[in-house]
Design an enzyme around this catalytic site. Structure first.
Site, PDB file in Angstrom:
ATOM      1  N   HIS A  96      39.650  24.529  42.210  1.00 16.79           N
ATOM      2  CA  HIS A  96      40.270  24.312  43.540  1.00 16.79           C
ATOM      3  C   HIS A  96      41.639  23.678  43.302  1.00 16.79           C
ATOM      4  O   HIS A  96      42.461  24.248  42.587  1.00 16.79           O
ATOM      5  CB  HIS A  96      39.305  23.462  44.371  1.00 16.79           C
ATOM      6  CG  HIS A  96      39.610  23.353  45.829  1.00 16.79           C
ATOM      7  ND1 HIS A  96      40.552  24.108  46.481  1.00 16.79           N
ATOM      8  CD2 HIS A  96      39.073  22.530  46.798  1.00 16.79           C
ATOM      9  CE1 HIS A  96      40.592  23.775  47.759  1.00 16.79           C
ATOM     10  NE2 HIS A  96      39.710  22.822  47.977  1.00 16.79           N
ATOM     11  N   HIS A 152      41.257  34.646  43.655  1.00 20.22           N
ATOM     12  CA  HIS A 152      41.034  33.882  44.883  1.00 20.22           C
ATOM     13  C   HIS A 152      39.726  34.293  45.523  1.00 20.22           C
ATOM     14  O   HIS A 152      39.344  35.460  45.455  1.00 20.22           O
ATOM     15  CB  HIS A 152      42.186  34.080  45.881  1.00 20.22           C
ATOM     16  CG  HIS A 152      42.282  32.967  46.855  1.00 20.22           C
ATOM     17  ND1 HIS A 152      41.505  32.915  47.995  1.00 20.22           N
ATOM     18  CD2 HIS A 152      43.022  31.839  46.842  1.00 20.22           C
ATOM     19  CE1 HIS A 152      41.787  31.803  48.642  1.00 20.22           C
ATOM     20  NE2 HIS A 152      42.690  31.127  47.978  1.00 20.22           N
ATOM     21  N   ASP A 165      48.400  27.922  43.508  1.00 23.61           N
ATOM     22  CA  ASP A 165      48.568  26.943  42.435  1.00 23.61           C
ATOM     23  C   ASP A 165      49.443  27.438  41.288  1.00 23.61           C
ATOM     24  O   ASP A 165      49.823  26.648  40.426  1.00 23.61           O
ATOM     25  CB  ASP A 165      47.194  26.538  41.887  1.00 23.61           C
ATOM     26  CG  ASP A 165      46.370  25.858  42.956  1.00 23.61           C
ATOM     27  OD1 ASP A 165      46.860  24.885  43.535  1.00 23.61           O
ATOM     28  OD2 ASP A 165      45.244  26.321  43.233  1.00 23.61           O
TER      29      ASP A 165
HETATM   30  C1  LIG Z   1      39.253  31.077  42.708  1.00 23.10           C
HETATM   31  C2  LIG Z   1      38.095  31.723  41.968  1.00 23.10           C
HETATM   32  C3  LIG Z   1      37.011  30.692  41.715  1.00 23.10           C
HETATM   33  C4  LIG Z   1      37.523  32.851  42.830  1.00 23.10           C
HETATM   34  O1  LIG Z   1      36.476  33.380  42.106  1.00 23.10           O
HETATM   35  P1  LIG Z   1      35.616  34.620  42.642  1.00 23.10           P
HETATM   36  O2  LIG Z   1      35.319  34.442  44.077  1.00 23.10           O
HETATM   37  O3  LIG Z   1      34.488  34.766  41.691  1.00 23.10           O
HETATM   38  O4  LIG Z   1      36.612  35.812  42.494  1.00 23.10           O
HETATM   39  P2  LIG Z   1      36.265  37.350  42.507  1.00 23.10           P
HETATM   40  O5  LIG Z   1      34.899  37.582  43.084  1.00 23.10           O
HETATM   41  O6  LIG Z   1      37.407  38.041  43.121  1.00 23.10           O
HETATM   42  O7  LIG Z   1      36.198  37.697  40.958  1.00 23.10           O
HETATM   43  C5  LIG Z   1      36.070  39.030  40.548  1.00 23.10           C
HETATM   44  C6  LIG Z   1      36.026  39.064  39.057  1.00 23.10           C
HETATM   45  O8  LIG Z   1      37.252  38.557  38.551  1.00 23.10           O
HETATM   46  C7  LIG Z   1      37.025  37.500  37.677  1.00 23.10           C
HETATM   47  N1  LIG Z   1      38.068  36.507  37.899  1.00 23.10           N
HETATM   48  C8  LIG Z   1      38.445  35.993  39.102  1.00 23.10           C
HETATM   49  N2  LIG Z   1      39.432  35.115  38.907  1.00 23.10           N
HETATM   50  C9  LIG Z   1      39.673  35.093  37.587  1.00 23.10           C
HETATM   51  C10 LIG Z   1      40.572  34.366  36.814  1.00 23.10           C
HETATM   52  N3  LIG Z   1      41.425  33.491  37.367  1.00 23.10           N
HETATM   53  N4  LIG Z   1      40.586  34.553  35.480  1.00 23.10           N
HETATM   54  C11 LIG Z   1      39.733  35.443  34.931  1.00 23.10           C
HETATM   55  N5  LIG Z   1      38.848  36.152  35.620  1.00 23.10           N
HETATM   56  C12 LIG Z   1      38.823  35.971  36.938  1.00 23.10           C
HETATM   57  C13 LIG Z   1      35.675  36.949  38.089  1.00 23.10           C
HETATM   58  O9  LIG Z   1      35.086  36.243  37.016  1.00 23.10           O
HETATM   59  C14 LIG Z   1      34.954  38.213  38.437  1.00 23.10           C
HETATM   60  O10 LIG Z   1      34.580  38.835  37.228  1.00 23.10           O
HETATM   61  P3  LIG Z   1      33.201  39.694  37.152  1.00 23.10           P
HETATM   62  O11 LIG Z   1      33.334  40.775  38.178  1.00 23.10           O
HETATM   63  O12 LIG Z   1      33.202  40.182  35.749  1.00 23.10           O
HETATM   64  O13 LIG Z   1      32.115  38.719  37.451  1.00 23.10           O
HETATM   65  C15 LIG Z   1      38.587  32.346  40.634  1.00 23.10           C
HETATM   66  O14 LIG Z   1      39.521  33.339  40.893  1.00 23.10           O
HETATM   67  C16 LIG Z   1      39.143  31.314  39.695  1.00 23.10           C
HETATM   68  O15 LIG Z   1      38.392  30.595  39.053  1.00 23.10           O
HETATM   69  N6  LIG Z   1      40.501  31.259  39.539  1.00 23.10           N
HETATM   70  C17 LIG Z   1      41.103  30.310  38.663  1.00 23.10           C
HETATM   71  C18 LIG Z   1      41.122  28.907  39.261  1.00 23.10           C
HETATM   72  C19 LIG Z   1      42.141  28.800  40.337  1.00 23.10           C
HETATM   73  O16 LIG Z   1      43.283  29.195  40.193  1.00 23.10           O
HETATM   74  N7  LIG Z   1      41.719  28.200  41.449  1.00 23.10           N
HETATM   75  C20 LIG Z   1      42.562  27.988  42.588  1.00 23.10           C
HETATM   76  C21 LIG Z   1      42.176  28.924  43.686  1.00 23.10           C
HETATM   77  S1  LIG Z   1      43.294  28.787  45.029  1.00 23.10           S
END
Ligand SMILES: CC(C)(COP(=O)(O)OP(=O)(O)OC[C@H]1O[C@@H](n2cnc3c(N)ncnc32)[C@H](O)[C@@H]1OP(=O)(O)O)[C@@H](O)C(=O)NCCC(=O)NCCS
Length: 399
Positions: free
Chosen positions: A228, A267, A324
């Site tokens: 987050h 996201h 971010d």
């Molecule tokens: C924000 C977050 C938790 C959302 O996760 P989510 O709801 O699982 O996202 P999605 O469902 O769109 O993910 C789809 C796929 O992409 C992957 N993915 C999503 N964000 C990713 C990232 N930043 N790096 C690598 N892989 C990522 C997921 O692991 C998932 O993989 P899978 O299909 O093999 O399981 C995730 O994108 C994340 O951890 N980002 C990095 C942290 C961050 O920047 N947070 C601030 C958010 S505003």
């Protein structure tokens, strides 16, 4: 232990709409963000105080309303000497988000509106608490930073705007206009984002009829996590670790190979780029150019492009850039210490949390307040066909 659940329910409540709100709309399909009906691109031209007014009072103030509102916030900036004294007791290595979270209930103990627990809190009192929290968050962070740096806290300057005063209290000198404008806009962009994890945490606590400070403390704790608000510091750590563009491709591949997240990307709601990132990126670029050090912006842009290409190749899917990502280099250019990036996010988001707590407490978008109480499915043991047999401690054998 074998996982024998039929359906995995631990999906982070994705796609489940749990409440009405009048505060914010996030359209993840089209990359649109609105606070109380206004586009974020337009609000980016407003001051943070205007946006706080919009979030708390539901309309953009007239010039003659804004002036007393700003004065009102400025009058609430000082924090009690007892809280400053408490900040001096934290070890220098304390995480600033922990310090901020700890400061919230300390401030509650000094708030005249919650002195009497038996009294029902009125909306006017809740708004007063909101003003105090919005006004005091920058003071807490700046004071703690100065204390841990071996200098004395700087008293708030009542004549300065919210953003300028924060930089003044942090650095002990009058900030430049470009820095004030950049922070002001960053605060606007981070002020609110509907039912994100920290706002949900705050609203959930508020739904128990706990007071504003209890709810906000939960919000701060939730925001501190790397998935987050903590992501902005992680992005900067990544940029600093890489140092230059040479290793970007290998780094992105290695992170994805290891199943690690690339911070600042992805996201839970946006399928397309976060509109706030598109506002922050040119701001970071401009600051990079004006400081003669475009490296951090350029590396960010390269990582974004590379990660998007590699992600598409590997997963046949797009990964959006989030708020971010470019706030990291922006704050770095402004000389903000990396471990204060997430507290700066909190300094902005306190306005959104407070608006949501008030909406929750006073059923601003619902017929009546309701206690949040979801259900879970028990998939643990019963030891036998019925329940586990309780054996007194003295008779219990090895497992
Ligand atoms: C924000 C977050 C938790 C959302 O996760 P989510 O709801 O699982 O996202 P999605 O469902 O769109 O993910 C789809 C796929 O992409 C992957 N993915 C999503 N964000 C990713 C990232 N930043 N790096 C690598 N892989 C990522 C997921 O692991 C998932 O993989 P899978 O299909 O093999 O399981 C995730 O994108 C994340 O951890 N980002 C990095 C942290 C961050 O920047 N947070 C601030 C958010 S505003």
């Amino acid at each position: 232990m074998e996982n024998d659940c039929k359906i995995t329910l631990n999906t982070g409540l994705r796609g489940i709409t749990i409440a009405n709100t009048r505060i914010c709309e996030v359209d993840g399909k089209n990359g649109r963000l609105l606070y109380r009906g206004y586009m974020i691109q337009d609000l980016a031209r407003a001051s943070y105080e205007e946006v706080v007014h919009l979030l708390l009072h539901e309309y953009l103030p007239l010039a003659e309303e804004l002036q007393p509102f700003r004065a009102r916030l400025a009058a609430e900036r000082a924090i009690p000497p007892a809280v400053i004294a408490a900040l001096r007791t934290f070890p220098a290595m304390a995480l600033p988000m922990d310090v901020l979270q700890a400061a919230v209930p300390m401030l509650a103990t000094h708030d005249p509106d919650i002195a009497e627990l038996s009294k029902e809190i009125s909306k006017e009192a809740a708004l007063r608490m909101a003003y105090r929290l919005v006004a005091k968050f920058p003071t807490v962070i700046a004071a703690y930073h100065r204390i841990r740096s071996g200098t004395d806290p700087v008293a708030p300057a009542p004549d300065l705007g919210h953003a300028a005063n924060f930089l003044f209290m942090l650095n002990g000198r009058m900030p430049e206009d470009t820095a004030v404008r950049a922070i002001d806009t960053a605060l606007v962009l981070h002020a609110e984002h509907a039912f994100n994890a920290s706002t949900f945490a705050a609203r959930e606590v508020a739904s128990t009829q706990a007071h504003m400070y209890a709810a906000v403390a939960a919000g701060v704790g939730s925001l501190s996590g790397a998935l987050h608000g903590g992501a902005n510091a992680k992005v900067m750590q990544m940029l600093l670790k890489l140092g230059g563009p040479e290793k970007v491709v290998d780094f992105v591949n290695a992170e994805l190979d290891a199943g690690r997240k690339l911070f600042g990307l992805g996201h839970a709601v946006y399928d397309v780029d976060d509109p706030r990132a598109h506002i922050l990126a040119p701001m970071s670029k401009a600051l990079g150019e004006s400081t003669g050090n475009p490296r951090w912006y350029e590396m960010s842009a390269l990582i974004e492009k590379t990660a998007k290409e590699i992600f598409r190749e590997r997963k046949n899917a797009d990964i959006p850039v989030n708020v971010d990502f470019y706030s990291a280099s922006l704050y770095y250019y402004l000389g903000i210490p990396v471990d204060l990036f997430t507290p700066v996010f909190a300094i902005a988001r306190i306005a959104g949390w407070a608006a949501h707590v008030i909406e929750e407490q006073f059923a601003g978008a619902a017929p009546k307040p309701v206690l949040y109480r979801p259900e879970s499915e028990y998939i643990g043991d019963y030891c036998g066909p019925e329940v586990c047999e309780f054996v007194p401690l003295e008779k219990r054998g090895p497992r």
